[in-house]
Design a protein around this motif. Sequence first.
Motif, PDB file in Angstrom:
ATOM      1  N   CYS A  98       0.835  -1.203   0.000  1.00  0.00           N
ATOM      2  CA  CYS A  98       0.000   0.000   0.000  1.00  0.00           C
ATOM      3  C   CYS A  98       0.870   1.254   0.000  1.00  0.00           C
ATOM      4  CB  CYS A  98      -0.888   0.025   1.247  1.00  0.00           C
ATOM      5  SG  CYS A  98      -2.022  -1.364   1.323  1.00  0.00           S
ATOM      6  N   ASN A  99       0.318   2.343  -0.506  1.00  0.00           N
ATOM      7  CA  ASN A  99       0.955   3.655  -0.396  1.00  0.00           C
ATOM      8  C   ASN A  99       0.457   4.271   0.904  1.00  0.00           C
ATOM      9  OD1 ASN A  99       2.504   3.937  -2.875  1.00  0.00           O
ATOM     10  ND2 ASN A  99       0.523   3.777  -3.894  1.00  0.00           N
ATOM     11  N   LEU A 100       1.302   4.224   1.916  1.00  0.00           N
ATOM     12  CA  LEU A 100       0.901   4.620   3.264  1.00  0.00           C
ATOM     13  C   LEU A 100       0.992   6.128   3.447  1.00  0.00           C
ATOM     14  CD1 LEU A 100       2.745   1.807   5.236  1.00  0.00           C
ATOM     15  CD2 LEU A 100       0.391   1.816   4.385  1.00  0.00           C
ATOM     16  N   LEU A 120      -8.017  -4.279   1.305  1.00  0.00           N
ATOM     17  CA  LEU A 120      -6.968  -3.468   0.687  1.00  0.00           C
ATOM     18  C   LEU A 120      -6.595  -3.988  -0.694  1.00  0.00           C
ATOM     19  CD1 LEU A 120      -4.535  -2.991   3.721  1.00  0.00           C
ATOM     20  CD2 LEU A 120      -6.117  -1.313   2.765  1.00  0.00           C
ATOM     21  N   SER A 121      -6.127  -3.081  -1.543  1.00  0.00           N
ATOM     22  CA  SER A 121      -5.646  -3.441  -2.884  1.00  0.00           C
ATOM     23  C   SER A 121      -4.237  -2.897  -3.066  1.00  0.00           C
ATOM     24  CB  SER A 121      -6.556  -2.838  -3.955  1.00  0.00           C
ATOM     25  OG  SER A 121      -7.867  -3.323  -3.829  1.00  0.00           O
ATOM     26  N   ALA A 122      -3.442  -3.588  -3.860  1.00  0.00           N
ATOM     27  CA  ALA A 122      -2.065  -3.157  -4.136  1.00  0.00           C
ATOM     28  C   ALA A 122      -2.059  -1.762  -4.744  1.00  0.00           C
ATOM     29  CB  ALA A 122      -1.384  -4.143  -5.063  1.00  0.00           C
ATOM     30  N   GLY A 123      -1.207  -0.901  -4.226  1.00  0.00           N
ATOM     31  CA  GLY A 123      -1.070   0.461  -4.731  1.00  0.00           C
ATOM     32  C   GLY A 123      -2.059   1.453  -4.158  1.00  0.00           C
ATOM     33  N   TRP A 128      20.411  -3.443  10.659  1.00  0.00           N
ATOM     34  CA  TRP A 128      19.317  -2.582  11.079  1.00  0.00           C
ATOM     35  C   TRP A 128      18.141  -3.466  11.475  1.00  0.00           C
ATOM     36  CZ3 TRP A 128      19.132   2.299  12.439  1.00  0.00           C
ATOM     37  CH2 TRP A 128      20.149   3.146  12.002  1.00  0.00           C
ATOM     38  N   THR A 129      17.539  -3.155  12.618  1.00  0.00           N
ATOM     39  CA  THR A 129      16.337  -3.827  13.097  1.00  0.00           C
ATOM     40  C   THR A 129      15.252  -2.770  13.190  1.00  0.00           C
ATOM     41  OG1 THR A 129      17.650  -5.426  14.353  1.00  0.00           O
ATOM     42  CG2 THR A 129      15.328  -5.170  14.981  1.00  0.00           C
ATOM     43  N   SER A 130      14.179  -2.940  12.395  1.00  0.00           N
ATOM     44  CA  SER A 130      13.063  -1.988  12.386  1.00  0.00           C
ATOM     45  C   SER A 130      11.811  -2.664  12.920  1.00  0.00           C
ATOM     46  CB  SER A 130      12.774  -1.508  10.959  1.00  0.00           C
ATOM     47  OG  SER A 130      13.825  -0.702  10.481  1.00  0.00           O
ATOM     48  N   VAL A 131      11.022  -1.899  13.667  1.00  0.00           N
ATOM     49  CA  VAL A 131       9.729  -2.367  14.163  1.00  0.00           C
ATOM     50  C   VAL A 131       8.661  -1.356  13.758  1.00  0.00           C
ATOM     51  CG1 VAL A 131      10.609  -3.749  16.089  1.00  0.00           C
ATOM     52  CG2 VAL A 131      10.166  -1.319  16.440  1.00  0.00           C
ATOM     53  N   VAL A 132       7.467  -1.875  13.427  1.00  0.00           N
ATOM     54  CA  VAL A 132       6.332  -1.022  13.097  1.00  0.00           C
ATOM     55  C   VAL A 132       5.083  -1.545  13.812  1.00  0.00           C
ATOM     56  CG1 VAL A 132       7.223  -0.334  10.825  1.00  0.00           C
ATOM     57  CG2 VAL A 132       5.697  -2.306  11.000  1.00  0.00           C
ATOM     58  N   ALA A 133       4.217  -0.616  14.134  1.00  0.00           N
ATOM     59  CA  ALA A 133       2.875  -0.921  14.618  1.00  0.00           C
ATOM     60  C   ALA A 133       1.967   0.085  13.931  1.00  0.00           C
ATOM     61  CB  ALA A 133       2.791  -0.792  16.135  1.00  0.00           C
ATOM     62  N   ALA A 134       0.789  -0.368  13.496  1.00  0.00           N
ATOM     63  CA  ALA A 134      -0.075   0.531  12.717  1.00  0.00           C
ATOM     64  C   ALA A 134      -1.539   0.262  12.959  1.00  0.00           C
ATOM     65  CB  ALA A 134       0.227   0.391  11.226  1.00  0.00           C
ATOM     66  N   ALA A 135      -2.303   1.350  12.920  1.00  0.00           N
ATOM     67  CA  ALA A 135      -3.756   1.286  12.803  1.00  0.00           C
ATOM     68  C   ALA A 135      -4.045   1.693  11.367  1.00  0.00           C
ATOM     69  CB  ALA A 135      -4.422   2.234  13.785  1.00  0.00           C
ATOM     70  N   VAL A 136      -4.615   0.782  10.593  1.00  0.00           N
ATOM     71  CA  VAL A 136      -4.879   1.004   9.178  1.00  0.00           C
ATOM     72  C   VAL A 136      -6.352   1.365   9.023  1.00  0.00           C
ATOM     73  CG1 VAL A 136      -4.790  -0.022   6.880  1.00  0.00           C
ATOM     74  CG2 VAL A 136      -3.092  -0.691   8.611  1.00  0.00           C
ATOM     75  N   MET A 137      -6.605   2.556   8.476  1.00  0.00           N
ATOM     76  CA  MET A 137      -7.959   3.079   8.341  1.00  0.00           C
ATOM     77  C   MET A 137      -8.554   2.661   6.993  1.00  0.00           C
ATOM     78  SD  MET A 137      -7.711   4.412  11.272  1.00  0.00           S
ATOM     79  CE  MET A 137      -9.167   5.385  11.584  1.00  0.00           C
ATOM     80  N   LEU A 138      -9.822   2.276   7.023  1.00  0.00           N
ATOM     81  CA  LEU A 138     -10.512   1.796   5.822  1.00  0.00           C
ATOM     82  C   LEU A 138     -11.843   2.530   5.637  1.00  0.00           C
ATOM     83  CD1 LEU A 138     -10.038  -1.973   6.647  1.00  0.00           C
ATOM     84  CD2 LEU A 138      -8.769  -0.710   4.910  1.00  0.00           C
ATOM     85  N   PRO A 139     -12.281   2.696   4.364  1.00  0.00           N
ATOM     86  CA  PRO A 139     -13.577   3.355   4.141  1.00  0.00           C
ATOM     87  C   PRO A 139     -14.737   2.500   4.635  1.00  0.00           C
ATOM     88  CG  PRO A 139     -12.501   2.768   2.039  1.00  0.00           C
ATOM     89  CD  PRO A 139     -11.597   2.349   3.141  1.00  0.00           C
TER      90      PRO A 139
END
Length: 180
Positions: A34-36, A59-62, A169-180
């Motif tokens: 996704c384009n975040l 969700l859809s790609a892009g 490099w060690t990266s961590v993410v957490a997200a709330a993804v909003m949808l219509p």
Amino acid sequence: MIPGYFFLTKGVGRHKDYLTSFEIALRDASIQYCNLVSISSIVPPGCKLLPKEKGLRKLSAGEITFVVLARNATNEPHRLVAASVGVAIPAGKQDYGYLSEHHSFGQTEEVAGDYAEDLAATMLATTMGIAFDPERAWDERKQLFKSSGLIIKTANVTQSATGDKGGLWTSVVAAAVMLP
């Protein structure tokens, strides 16, 4: 767009390049396609929390996808990093809720998650006029907030990781993804 749904996700990635470790963390969270677009911290009135798998199917790609994103990274061996998103949902369907982002070093997943959840609940409680002592422990305030009948749900999604012993490099993410 006013979101009607959201879901929570998290991930971790390791790589010699910072950007690639972030990309791998997004892959682990299943939102790399996704384009975040980062947004602030409001859960619209009536917005419903979905299970991750159900949200991903929407969700859809892009797709341009709005997220409240917490991220952190280190290339220091054995350094503990965490990223967390806290959630506080009001009981009233006409009221808005809160999401909070927390990024920390040296905190366990549980500690970082509780902190993010506390942030979101405290922001919501202050807008609703719930009297509380901010010096009390989170568990005590959580019970107070829920017993008030004004806050129906609090939660968090948290990812922690220890820095790679070889210095990747060690990266961590957490997200709330909003949808219509």
